[in-house]
Design a protein around this motif. Structure first.
Motif, PDB file in Angstrom:
ATOM      1  N   LEU A 103      54.228  -1.269 115.169  1.00  0.00           N
ATOM      2  CA  LEU A 103      53.516  -0.090 114.680  1.00  0.00           C
ATOM      3  C   LEU A 103      52.538  -0.479 113.573  1.00  0.00           C
ATOM      4  O   LEU A 103      51.376  -0.054 113.566  1.00  0.00           O
ATOM      5  CB  LEU A 103      54.525   0.959 114.177  1.00  0.00           C
ATOM      6  CG  LEU A 103      53.941   2.270 113.678  1.00  0.00           C
ATOM      7  CD1 LEU A 103      53.209   3.009 114.801  1.00  0.00           C
ATOM      8  CD2 LEU A 103      55.036   3.165 113.110  1.00  0.00           C
ATOM      9  N   ASN A 104      53.004  -1.318 112.623  1.00  0.00           N
ATOM     10  CA  ASN A 104      52.125  -1.817 111.551  1.00  0.00           C
ATOM     11  C   ASN A 104      50.896  -2.512 112.147  1.00  0.00           C
ATOM     12  O   ASN A 104      49.763  -2.305 111.704  1.00  0.00           O
ATOM     13  CB  ASN A 104      52.853  -2.835 110.657  1.00  0.00           C
ATOM     14  CG  ASN A 104      53.753  -2.187 109.638  1.00  0.00           C
ATOM     15  OD1 ASN A 104      54.944  -2.443 109.615  1.00  0.00           O
ATOM     16  ND2 ASN A 104      53.212  -1.356 108.789  1.00  0.00           N
ATOM     17  N   LEU A 105      51.159  -3.340 113.124  1.00  0.00           N
ATOM     18  CA  LEU A 105      50.075  -4.099 113.767  1.00  0.00           C
ATOM     19  C   LEU A 105      49.078  -3.174 114.455  1.00  0.00           C
ATOM     20  O   LEU A 105      47.855  -3.349 114.321  1.00  0.00           O
ATOM     21  CB  LEU A 105      50.680  -5.014 114.835  1.00  0.00           C
ATOM     22  CG  LEU A 105      50.763  -6.494 114.517  1.00  0.00           C
ATOM     23  CD1 LEU A 105      51.622  -7.179 115.565  1.00  0.00           C
ATOM     24  CD2 LEU A 105      49.390  -7.131 114.450  1.00  0.00           C
ATOM     25  N   ALA A 106      49.585  -2.178 115.166  1.00  0.00           N
ATOM     26  CA  ALA A 106      48.708  -1.253 115.888  1.00  0.00           C
ATOM     27  C   ALA A 106      47.838  -0.457 114.914  1.00  0.00           C
ATOM     28  O   ALA A 106      46.637  -0.271 115.138  1.00  0.00           O
ATOM     29  CB  ALA A 106      49.543  -0.311 116.752  1.00  0.00           C
ATOM     30  N   GLN A 107      48.450  -0.021 113.801  1.00  0.00           N
ATOM     31  CA  GLN A 107      47.684   0.731 112.800  1.00  0.00           C
ATOM     32  C   GLN A 107      46.593  -0.148 112.200  1.00  0.00           C
ATOM     33  O   GLN A 107      45.447   0.276 112.037  1.00  0.00           O
ATOM     34  CB  GLN A 107      48.609   1.221 111.670  1.00  0.00           C
ATOM     35  CG  GLN A 107      49.514   2.352 112.098  1.00  0.00           C
ATOM     36  CD  GLN A 107      50.557   2.703 111.041  1.00  0.00           C
ATOM     37  OE1 GLN A 107      50.982   1.836 110.262  1.00  0.00           O
ATOM     38  NE2 GLN A 107      50.976   3.950 111.024  1.00  0.00           N
ATOM     39  N   LEU A 108      46.952  -1.388 111.863  1.00  0.00           N
ATOM     40  CA  LEU A 108      45.977  -2.303 111.268  1.00  0.00           C
ATOM     41  C   LEU A 108      44.833  -2.603 112.233  1.00  0.00           C
ATOM     42  O   LEU A 108      43.664  -2.613 111.845  1.00  0.00           O
ATOM     43  CB  LEU A 108      46.673  -3.608 110.848  1.00  0.00           C
ATOM     44  CG  LEU A 108      45.749  -4.697 110.324  1.00  0.00           C
ATOM     45  CD1 LEU A 108      45.014  -4.254 109.053  1.00  0.00           C
ATOM     46  CD2 LEU A 108      46.532  -5.987 110.062  1.00  0.00           C
TER      47      LEU A 108
END
Ligand SMILES: [Fe+2]
Length: 131
Positions: free
Chosen positions: A44-49
């Motif tokens: 999720l962190n990666l997708a947001q970034l």
């Protein structure tokens, strides 16, 4: 103050805010990886970034075109390099290669900090003085 200098000031302030958000998302990702959070949280962190970075780079590139910025191509190469690196990290993460992810997110953080301090700074200086 002229309308153009107001626009330039506001454009630089907007870009600075976007950099703060982008670095915040990247630092959150680094922390999630360092703490060994679950795969779904890291994804999720990666997708947001990645989404935020794509939007931020597009807005910066639009402003560079508007200003006929002479270093546009070199600057965009950095953006593409960062997006490619984030895509590779997401691919590694999806394959469960967490050892690679940990080292690579720190490298991206270092590269983005360097990019903001050098190439983005140079462009902001140009915007500030442009007419
Ligand atoms: Fe940039």
């Amino acid at each position: 103050m002229s309308d153009i200098s107001e626009f330039n000031k506001s454009a630089n302030a907007g870009t600075d805010r976007e950099h703060e958000v982008q670095l915040g998302l990247l630092e959150a990702l680094c922390q999630a990886v360092r703490e060994g959070r679950d795969a779904q949280s890291v994804a999720l962190n990666l997708a947001q970034l990645r989404s935020y970075s794509e939007a931020h780079f597009a807005s910066e590139e639009l402003l560079m075109r508007l200003k006929s910025y002479e270093d546009y191509a070199t600057h965009v190469e950095d953006h593409e390099r960062m997006l490619d690196a984030l895509r590779d990290i997401a691919d590694d993460h999806a394959l469960g290669k967490s050892a690679l992810v940990a080292g690579n997110v720190e490298n991206v953080l270092e590269f983005i900090q360097w990019h903001i301090a050098t190439r983005d700074r140079k462009f902001a200086d140009m915007v500030r003085s442009s007419k």
